[in-house]
Design a protein around this motif. Structure first.
Motif, PDB file in Angstrom:
ATOM      1  N   ARG A 421       0.860  -1.185   0.000  1.00  0.00           N
ATOM      2  CA  ARG A 421       0.000   0.000   0.000  1.00  0.00           C
ATOM      3  C   ARG A 421       0.895   1.233   0.000  1.00  0.00           C
ATOM      4  O   ARG A 421       1.867   1.304   0.762  1.00  0.00           O
ATOM      5  N   ASP A 422       0.531   2.209  -0.836  1.00  0.00           N
ATOM      6  CA  ASP A 422       1.345   3.418  -0.941  1.00  0.00           C
ATOM      7  C   ASP A 422       0.919   4.446   0.099  1.00  0.00           C
ATOM      8  O   ASP A 422       0.107   4.166   0.983  1.00  0.00           O
ATOM      9  N   LEU A 423       1.458   5.642  -0.033  1.00  0.00           N
ATOM     10  CA  LEU A 423       1.187   6.700   0.949  1.00  0.00           C
ATOM     11  C   LEU A 423      -0.274   7.134   0.961  1.00  0.00           C
ATOM     12  O   LEU A 423      -0.735   7.743   1.932  1.00  0.00           O
ATOM     13  N   ASN A 424      -0.989   6.826  -0.117  1.00  0.00           N
ATOM     14  CA  ASN A 424      -2.405   7.189  -0.184  1.00  0.00           C
ATOM     15  C   ASN A 424      -3.297   6.059   0.294  1.00  0.00           C
ATOM     16  O   ASN A 424      -4.517   6.185   0.296  1.00  0.00           O
ATOM     17  N   GLY A 425      -2.651   4.923   0.677  1.00  0.00           N
ATOM     18  CA  GLY A 425      -3.423   3.769   1.114  1.00  0.00           C
ATOM     19  C   GLY A 425      -3.893   2.891  -0.023  1.00  0.00           C
ATOM     20  O   GLY A 425      -4.660   1.951   0.197  1.00  0.00           O
ATOM     21  N   SER A 426      -3.443   3.169  -1.240  1.00  0.00           N
ATOM     22  CA  SER A 426      -3.869   2.394  -2.411  1.00  0.00           C
ATOM     23  C   SER A 426      -2.971   1.190  -2.610  1.00  0.00           C
ATOM     24  O   SER A 426      -1.755   1.249  -2.376  1.00  0.00           O
TER      25      SER A 426
END
Length: 730
Positions: A421-426
């Motif tokens: 998961r990236d910094l945006n939660g995606s």
């Protein structure tokens, strides 16, 4: 009887008798007035000589008696003091015993013990005799107790006793309980209960999500005048900022809609009561929100109060308790948290003021960063991770042991998909292709080159370890379908999970000497291997840094701290740190233990820990990749059995001192009474020799006075005889 005018024999006889009477009368009157029948040598030479010697002896005995009385009084004070010290030691002993109860307030007990120790010091100063400190030194005291005569020789007799040393000084009688403390030994050596406890760097206050109240906005009725600019931070430096413009905004809902449509914003909402809520993309932090100004424009925005979290939101801390059970502590915010240092400090106060949190952890905000640790060395919890709108989520660290995967001999079949998961939660995926089983480090280097992995290592001995950047979450790593068809497998769960975060362990030593045999134990992990360095205070002229263990365990080592350097009363905290550094640098610590204070080899992934020292403080730090970690430093423990043994020894010393002083006082009292009685007897003997018997002298005085009157009359009659002779011639 022949009468003669030339010689009056009767008058001469009467005069002689009268003179004798007057002489006796004078002697009697002198005895009555002086009370002495022998007042000078001419009265009775032998009696006067004997009485004079006896009077001299009496004066000497009186002086001896006075001196003995003074000594007795001084010894009484000293004995009473020693007895009181015995009672105080007994009090200290009872409080030391009570301190072993886990729930007791040791600080309060220590305050009572310190007061008792101070009182003992004051008592020892109060007992003095003739310049001799009866409770501060051990010395022989000799008192003149009597004198005797052998002819013309005078023999002196003495009473001797020994003063007692009940001081806390080195080699003093109570040295063993000097500075006695029931506090944890570690607490007396270091400045804080969190010294030696690993501390996690949580980073700065996170403003990726921010809130602004509705009343902070004023929209112009002319939409074309509502032009907003959002400024946000894109990096660690102050200058790392970007802006996004939003023009012709009609109202709050339109502003939120335009913000949500920006690539730099994950989502944005507007509520006429709550105001604006925005979550920035890519881990960006809010800096400012402004609106264009000019003539006739009424649009306004006040970004002086921006919240990064609001009351009612939750922060969580995942940890492992002392029994190894995974637990979660959830705290609901009671206050809004402003996006500033003031907000960070307010959050610190709120968390530390929460009983559930404060029972486990301690959080602080220093130099723009949050730091969290277990509350003290006795709190056995292991923090796993945390979450909350104002915190930067730590990057994940995962390890897959070699046994958890199987690779094909054909590199082209070893293809994997890494999901995270990236910094945006995606959810995101990354391909890991053509893994060479004979050169796993090549794949690790490639992984470490991505923007979401901080560091990685892979070898056939330790397996695969990946440390993700802050805010990134590991999800899985699985072989592709084709790889699975070739027999390639990979475990669904990692062997180890942790945080990719910098750990620091700081110890500031107080000016307090170490004790022979005490140990300071450094516990840490390098590349997943547990290491233990034991620093032991060693005597027998053993130099600091000398190796003490049998070298049978490659991950444990014992090194000496020279007792000559760290156990004397003037030992400083700086000296202790100096000796610790000298031991670690002494050449006997193998490089495999991964401890370095060379700035050229700062902490690096899976290789070493870095330590620095400054005056009385030594600090250990990891590279922040999670594969290397710090554990609680083992400090010397309080040996209650030894404390009680020392108190028992001190009790015996004080009891023996009181008994010795009491015995001396008793002997002096007996001698003093004897001297007093002897003096009385001598004075009685002197009285027998030289004192006048007043009853006898009084009766004699009356008789002599009568005789004197009769003598005067006889003399008068005798003097009249010649006149009678003259009458014959008339």
């Amino acid at each position: 009887m022949t009468s003669s005018i030339l010689t009056n024999a009767s008058a001469m006889t009467a005069l002689r008798v009268l003179n004798s009477i007057n002489k006796d009368l004078a002697t009697t009157q002198n005895r009555i007035s002086t009370g002495l029948k022998v007042s000078s040598a001419k009265d009775n030479a032998s009696f006067w000589a004997v009485s004079s010697v006896m009077k001299s002896d009496v004066n000497s005995f009186k002086a001896i008696g006075d001196n003995l009385s003074l000594a007795e009084n001084s010894l009484s004070v000293a004995r009473t003091g020693a007895e009181q010290i015995t009672k105080l030691i007994d009090t200290i002993k009872s409080k030391t015993t009570a301190a072993q109860e886990g729930s007791i307030d040791k600080g309060a007990l220590q305050a009572d013990i310190d007061a008792a120790l101070d009182q003992i010091s004051e008592i020892t100063k109060s007992a003095n005799f003739n310049g001799v400190k009866l409770l501060e030194t051990t010395s022989k005291v000799r008192l003149l107790s009597s004198i005797g005569r052998d002819g013309s020789n005078v023999d002196a007799s003495y009473i001797s006793f020994t003063s007692q040393d009940l001081t806390f000084a080195p080699r003093g009688g109570l040295e063993s309980i000097a500075g006695l403390s029931v506090l944890d030994r570690g607490d007396s050596l270091v400045e804080s209960k969190t010294d030696g406890v690993p501390e996690y760097n949580m980073g700065a206050l996170n403003s990726q999500t921010f809130f602004m109240d509705a009343n902070k906005f004023t929209f112009d009725t002319d939409n074309t005048d509502n032009d907003f600019t959002l400024t946000y931070s894109t990096g660690t430096a102050t200058s790392d900022t970007s802006t996004s413009a939003f023009a012709d905004v009609s109202d709050g809902n339109d502003l939120a809609s335009q913000l949500a449509g920006s690539a730099d914003v994950v989502n944005a909402t507007w509520d006429n009561t709550e105001g604006l809520t925005v979550k920035l993309a890519n881990g960006y932090d809010f800096s400012a929100l402004s609106v264009a100004t000019g003539a006739g424009i009424t649009a306004q925005v006040d970004d002086s109060v921006v919240y990064t979290a609001k009351a009612g939101q939750q922060v969580t801390f995942n940890y492992v308790d002392e029994e190894g059970v995974n637990r979660t502590l959830t705290h609901t915010l009671q206050n809004n948290i402003v996006s500033s240092d003031d907000g960070a400090l307010a959050l610190v106060d709120e968390l530390n003021g929460n009983e559930d949190f404060a029972d486990l952890f301690r959080i602080s905000f220093d130099n723009g960063e949050f730091k969290i640790s277990a509350k003290d060395r006795e709190t056995d919890v292991e923090l796993k991770d945390w979450s909350g709108p104002m915190f930067t989520t730590p990057g994940d660290v995962v390890t897959f042991a070699p046994s958890s995967y199987n690779l094909d001999t054909d590199n082209t079949d070893n293809d994997f998909v890494l999901t995270y998961r990236d910094l945006n939660g995606s959810l995101q995926t990354s391909a890991v292709a053509d893994v060479d089983a004979t050169a796993l480090g090549t794949t690790a280097t490639a992984l470490a080159g991505t923007n979401f992995i901080k560091n990685a290592s892979w070898d056939s001995t330790n397996g695969l370890t990946m440390a993700l950047e802050a805010g990134y979450e590991f999800v899985s790593m699985q072989p592709t379908a084709a790889a699975t068809g070739e027999g390639v497998t990979f475990a669904s769960e990692p062997t180890f999970e942790g945080m990719s975060i910098v750990e620091r362990n700081e110890m500031s030593f107080q000016d307090q000497p170490l004790r022979l045999g005490e140990e300071i134990t450094l516990n840490y992990t390098v590349n997943g291997t547990q290491k233990e360095v034991v620093l032991r205070v060693t005597g027998q002229d053993t130099d600091t840094g000398a190796r003490l263990d049998d070298q049978s365990n490659p991950n444990r080592i014992e090194l000496a701290l020279d007792a000559r350097e760290v156990t004397h009363a003037s030992t400083t905290g700086s000296k202790i740190v100096e000796e610790i550094v000298a031991a670690l640098q002494g050449g006997n610590l193998p490089s495999s233990f991964g401890l370095s204070n060379d700035s050229a080899s700062a902490p690096s992934f899976g290789t070493n820990l870095y330590y620095t020292n400054n005056n009385n403080t030594i600090t250990f730090e990891t590279a922040g990749t999670g594969i290397d970690s710090l554990d609680v430093t083992g400090l010397p423990i309080t040996d209650y059995d030894q404390l009680l043994d020392n108190l028992e020894e001190a009790m015996q010393v004080a009891t023996d001192a009181a008994a010795a002083l009491g015995s001396a006082q008793g002997r002096i009292e007996i001698q003093k009474d004897f001297i007093m009685e002897l003096t009385d007897n001598l004075e009685e003997g002197i009285g027998t020799l030289v004192d006048a018997n007043m009853n006898e002298e009084s009766a004699r005085l009356q008789a002599l006075q009568v005789q004197q009157q009769l003598g005067i009359q006889s003399l008068s009659i005798a003097n009249q005889a010649p006149q009678a002779l003259l009458s014959l011639f008339q």
